[in-house]
Scaffold this motif. Structure first.
Motif, PDB file in Angstrom:
ATOM      1  N   UNK A  57     -35.620  64.113  20.740  1.00  0.00           N
ATOM      2  CA  UNK A  57     -35.830  65.378  20.029  1.00  0.00           C
ATOM      3  C   UNK A  57     -37.270  65.450  19.501  1.00  0.00           C
ATOM      4  N   UNK A  58     -37.754  64.353  18.947  1.00  0.00           N
ATOM      5  CA  UNK A  58     -39.165  64.239  18.549  1.00  0.00           C
ATOM      6  C   UNK A  58     -39.742  63.034  19.287  1.00  0.00           C
ATOM      7  N   UNK A  59     -40.033  63.238  20.572  1.00  0.00           N
ATOM      8  CA  UNK A  59     -40.398  62.096  21.423  1.00  0.00           C
ATOM      9  C   UNK A  59     -41.704  61.437  20.969  1.00  0.00           C
ATOM     10  N   UNK A  60     -41.842  60.191  21.355  1.00  0.00           N
ATOM     11  CA  UNK A  60     -43.022  59.419  20.962  1.00  0.00           C
ATOM     12  C   UNK A  60     -44.329  60.090  21.362  1.00  0.00           C
ATOM     13  N   UNK A  61     -44.338  60.837  22.457  1.00  0.00           N
ATOM     14  CA  UNK A  61     -45.610  61.448  22.859  1.00  0.00           C
ATOM     15  C   UNK A  61     -46.119  62.394  21.777  1.00  0.00           C
ATOM     16  N   UNK A  62     -45.198  62.973  21.006  1.00  0.00           N
ATOM     17  CA  UNK A  62     -45.639  63.859  19.916  1.00  0.00           C
ATOM     18  C   UNK A  62     -46.289  63.059  18.794  1.00  0.00           C
ATOM     19  N   UNK A  63     -45.785  61.874  18.534  1.00  0.00           N
ATOM     20  CA  UNK A  63     -46.427  61.013  17.532  1.00  0.00           C
ATOM     21  C   UNK A  63     -47.794  60.543  18.030  1.00  0.00           C
ATOM     22  N   UNK A  64     -47.859  60.267  19.337  1.00  0.00           N
ATOM     23  CA  UNK A  64     -49.151  59.847  19.891  1.00  0.00           C
ATOM     24  C   UNK A  64     -50.168  60.983  19.823  1.00  0.00           C
ATOM     25  N   UNK A  65     -49.699  62.227  19.881  1.00  0.00           N
ATOM     26  CA  UNK A  65     -50.613  63.366  19.705  1.00  0.00           C
ATOM     27  C   UNK A  65     -51.164  63.402  18.278  1.00  0.00           C
ATOM     28  N   UNK A  66     -50.305  63.108  17.312  1.00  0.00           N
ATOM     29  CA  UNK A  66     -50.782  63.024  15.921  1.00  0.00           C
ATOM     30  C   UNK A  66     -51.857  61.947  15.818  1.00  0.00           C
ATOM     31  N   UNK A  67     -51.563  60.782  16.390  1.00  0.00           N
ATOM     32  CA  UNK A  67     -52.489  59.646  16.337  1.00  0.00           C
ATOM     33  C   UNK A  67     -53.817  60.000  17.004  1.00  0.00           C
ATOM     34  N   UNK A  68     -53.737  60.624  18.169  1.00  0.00           N
ATOM     35  CA  UNK A  68     -54.963  60.983  18.897  1.00  0.00           C
ATOM     36  C   UNK A  68     -55.808  61.956  18.081  1.00  0.00           C
ATOM     37  N   UNK A  69     -55.145  62.926  17.458  1.00  0.00           N
ATOM     38  CA  UNK A  69     -55.857  63.892  16.615  1.00  0.00           C
ATOM     39  C   UNK A  69     -56.547  63.185  15.455  1.00  0.00           C
TER      40      UNK A  69
ATOM     41  N   UNK B 138     -45.958  59.698   8.393  1.00  0.00           N
ATOM     42  CA  UNK B 138     -45.109  60.654   9.112  1.00  0.00           C
ATOM     43  C   UNK B 138     -44.258  59.896  10.142  1.00  0.00           C
ATOM     44  N   UNK B 139     -42.952  60.139  10.102  1.00  0.00           N
ATOM     45  CA  UNK B 139     -41.995  59.375  10.910  1.00  0.00           C
ATOM     46  C   UNK B 139     -41.199  60.328  11.806  1.00  0.00           C
ATOM     47  N   UNK B 140     -41.094  59.974  13.085  1.00  0.00           N
ATOM     48  CA  UNK B 140     -40.244  60.739  14.027  1.00  0.00           C
ATOM     49  C   UNK B 140     -40.496  62.238  13.898  1.00  0.00           C
TER      50      UNK B 140
END
Lengths: 381, 381
Positions: free
Chosen positions: A321-333, A181-183
């Motif tokens: 628009x899809x900030x890195x913190x949202x990707x880090x939330x995916x990673x944390x989950x 999953x990207x951006x």
């Protein structure tokens, strides 16, 4: 280029194919409504190996299409991710069987609000059912079965494509060996919903929209162009706009008018005008609604006891628009579930558009991840 | 509250006044055009001391007005910065004579595109000349002379008000003892221009706009509401939207429609609808054009050899519309000229709106800065 050569080392001429299903049993949607028959547009590149273990699924963003790579006859530009797909490229057509699937609800060959409703003989318009990202991937699962693929080696997508990739992991974890999953995000934030809503309002405020029933009339071009202009601001970064336009004027000196005097204004107008030639206003409503509804937070991403795909999550530093913190939330989950997950934040200034333009870094990442995932056992033969 | 009391310790009832000038000699504008007669709406609070050394000028943002503090008869809400203006407040009416001036081009009492053009007896519409921030402050300079004020002790403003404050320093440094530019910039960036342009396009795409000649017809309410909705997203931060709305729905469960189902959608609709009741669509075009043209970069802020006002530059951490780096550019420019400048980045999550809501921190900052600037010599007596 000549029609069948591979002038740039790519895959040459390709064609979009149509998969039709749901004629007997319609597709059951998240809303409870049904849709059928369903046409899904897709392209394939490379050859599926005998074991069926070398299949990649590429999924596009909001207004993209199935034409990820190669050339269509009479068209000067290659597919939207051509630089990543081809012989020797990151998604190597000498090694992998690559499928790029369109989405239902859109207007690029698949069934959507502009399609003819068989029950009436007229375009669906707003009688088309509201669809979700899960509905999109469910249609793709039918395509997967049709193509005889048991498990994707990897499902890859940016932005809305990334949501579909995550949805694959949630809906069919046993049929996905790995996910990139990207951006993207686990769920649309209120700011993301808000930007989509002003785009929709731009369309629905255009009198030519006529409640969605405009197919026999002029299309709501001003509204759709405006929605795209709004979108484009969010796809770029403050810095990339500064680098591309700064405060340059189209002609010397302020004109003291409300015309497009600044280059950035002219660019937005141009992007808006090109967009209406290739996209349907109603489809814009449907695909933005689908991503606004998207929410795999709160334990919905990983099913207890299900097999866990491997993940590589990619974000871009200047993507607001899809900030890195949202990707880090995916990673944390994912880490909560002890998934095998790699996270990369690419240091790009291109904003959200980076996933379409940062080729070198992404090539390197995808190549390495796929090699590790496939263990070298996924040759074509 | 009763009509003339000061129920909250504030200044009680106030009225907007009108200053009319340019009847004989019209205002000469940056465009080369002229405007006259000109009406400028303003309010004053407190008393000018005999030496004329205790005058503060407060300048409002894009769609604000002269009513900064106190109550208008029959109106339940006080002025937009009431919490900062009054006896004992940061802008202390026991100490200072405070002027809040509206801008030309707007629609809140001052001459703008909705005013009657004396030459035709009809509203100007788009025949109103395009104005700049320098034109706004030039009109205010006429007001200053009219009020008998030789030098402002401080000129204070946020956002477009901050641009006017900087313009005062550039145009009339000898008449400004200190300047407090808040959440603003030396020049509009392409991203800021882009957001303004999509707002203008929303208005101009509304058929009710009629090329700006709508005053005898229905107003372009949908277009103006949409422009405001776009603006509102940029005034908040990702985080403040998450805190205020998250993904909450207006009623339980997805409805699978294109209605405003999410609270954030309903909020934007509400803000758009309220805005059209108090603001003129053409004025929105004019004030956004003025700030897009704003550019005091490249040596235009400080005149060689001119007296240097003192500065306090304030920005807010989560403000992505006027990000802190733009305030730091103002500071860097001032330091190049060895100006006396204090810079404060306030740690707020409210985004650009912070300058209207972060009262405590701003009170402390303004109180301290004014005390230092006035040396205690600026009593009312």
């Amino acid at each position: 280029m000549t029609d069948s050569s591979k002038p740039d080392g790519g895959i040459g001429l390709v064609e979009t194919k149509l998969f039709i299903f749901g004629e007997k049993e319609p597709l059951r949607l998240a809303s409870g409504q049904t849709l059928g028959p369903v046409t899904l547009a897709y392209e394939t590149y490379g050859v599926l190996n005998k074991a069926g273990t070398n299949a990649l699924l590429i999924l596009h963003a909001l207004t993209g299409d199935a034409h990820a790579a190669g050339y269509h006859a009479q068209e000067p530009k290659p597919g939207w991710w051509d630089v990543l797909v081809g012989p020797g490229r990151a998604f190597d057509t000498d090694k992998y069987f690559i499928v790029c699937s369109n989405v239902i609800g859109g207007c690029r060959g698949s069934t959507g609000p502009g399609s003819i409703n068989p029950a009436t003989g007229r375009p669906y318009g707003l009688s088309f059912p509201v669809i979700t990202v899960a509905d999109m991937t469910e249609a793709q699962r039918h395509l997967m079965d049709h193509l005889g693929i048991g498990q994707w080696l990897a499902v890859i997508g940016g932005s809305m494509g990334g949501m579909q990739a995550l949805q694959w992991a949630a809906s069919y974890p046993e049929r996905v060996r790995s996910v990139i999953p990207i951006a993207t995000t686990l769920k649309h934030s209120p700011q993301q919903i808000a930007f989509d809503e002003v785009g929709r309002q731009a369309i629905m405020s255009d009198p030519a929209w006529r409640g969605g029933d405009y197919y026999d009339h002029g299309r709501p071009e001003r509204g759709l162009a405006l929605a795209r202009m709004i979108g484009h601001i969010t796809y770029m970064s403050d810095q990339s706009m500064e680098e591309k336009f700064s405060r340059r004027l189209k002609t010397e000196g302020y004109k003291f008018t409300f015309d497009a005097e600044f280059e950035v204004e002219g660019y937005l107008h141009h992007r808006g005008a090109s967009f209406v030639r290739r996209f349907d206003a109603n489809s814009y409503l449907y695909v933005t609604r689908a991503i606004d509804y998207f929410d795999l937070s709160g334990g919905k991403l990983i099913k207890a006891g299900a097999p866990l795909p491997r993940f590589m999550v990619v974000s871009f530093k200047s993507d607001w628009l899809y900030p890195s913190y949202q990707s880090r939330e995916i990673v944390a989950t994912l880490r909560t579930h002890h998934a095998d997950v790699t996270y990369v934040e690419v240091n790009s200034t291109y904003g959200h558009d980076a996933f379409l333009v940062e080729h070198e870094e992404q090539s390197r990442l995808f190549r390495h991840f796929l090699a590790k995932t496939s263990d070298g056992k996924e040759g074509v033969s």
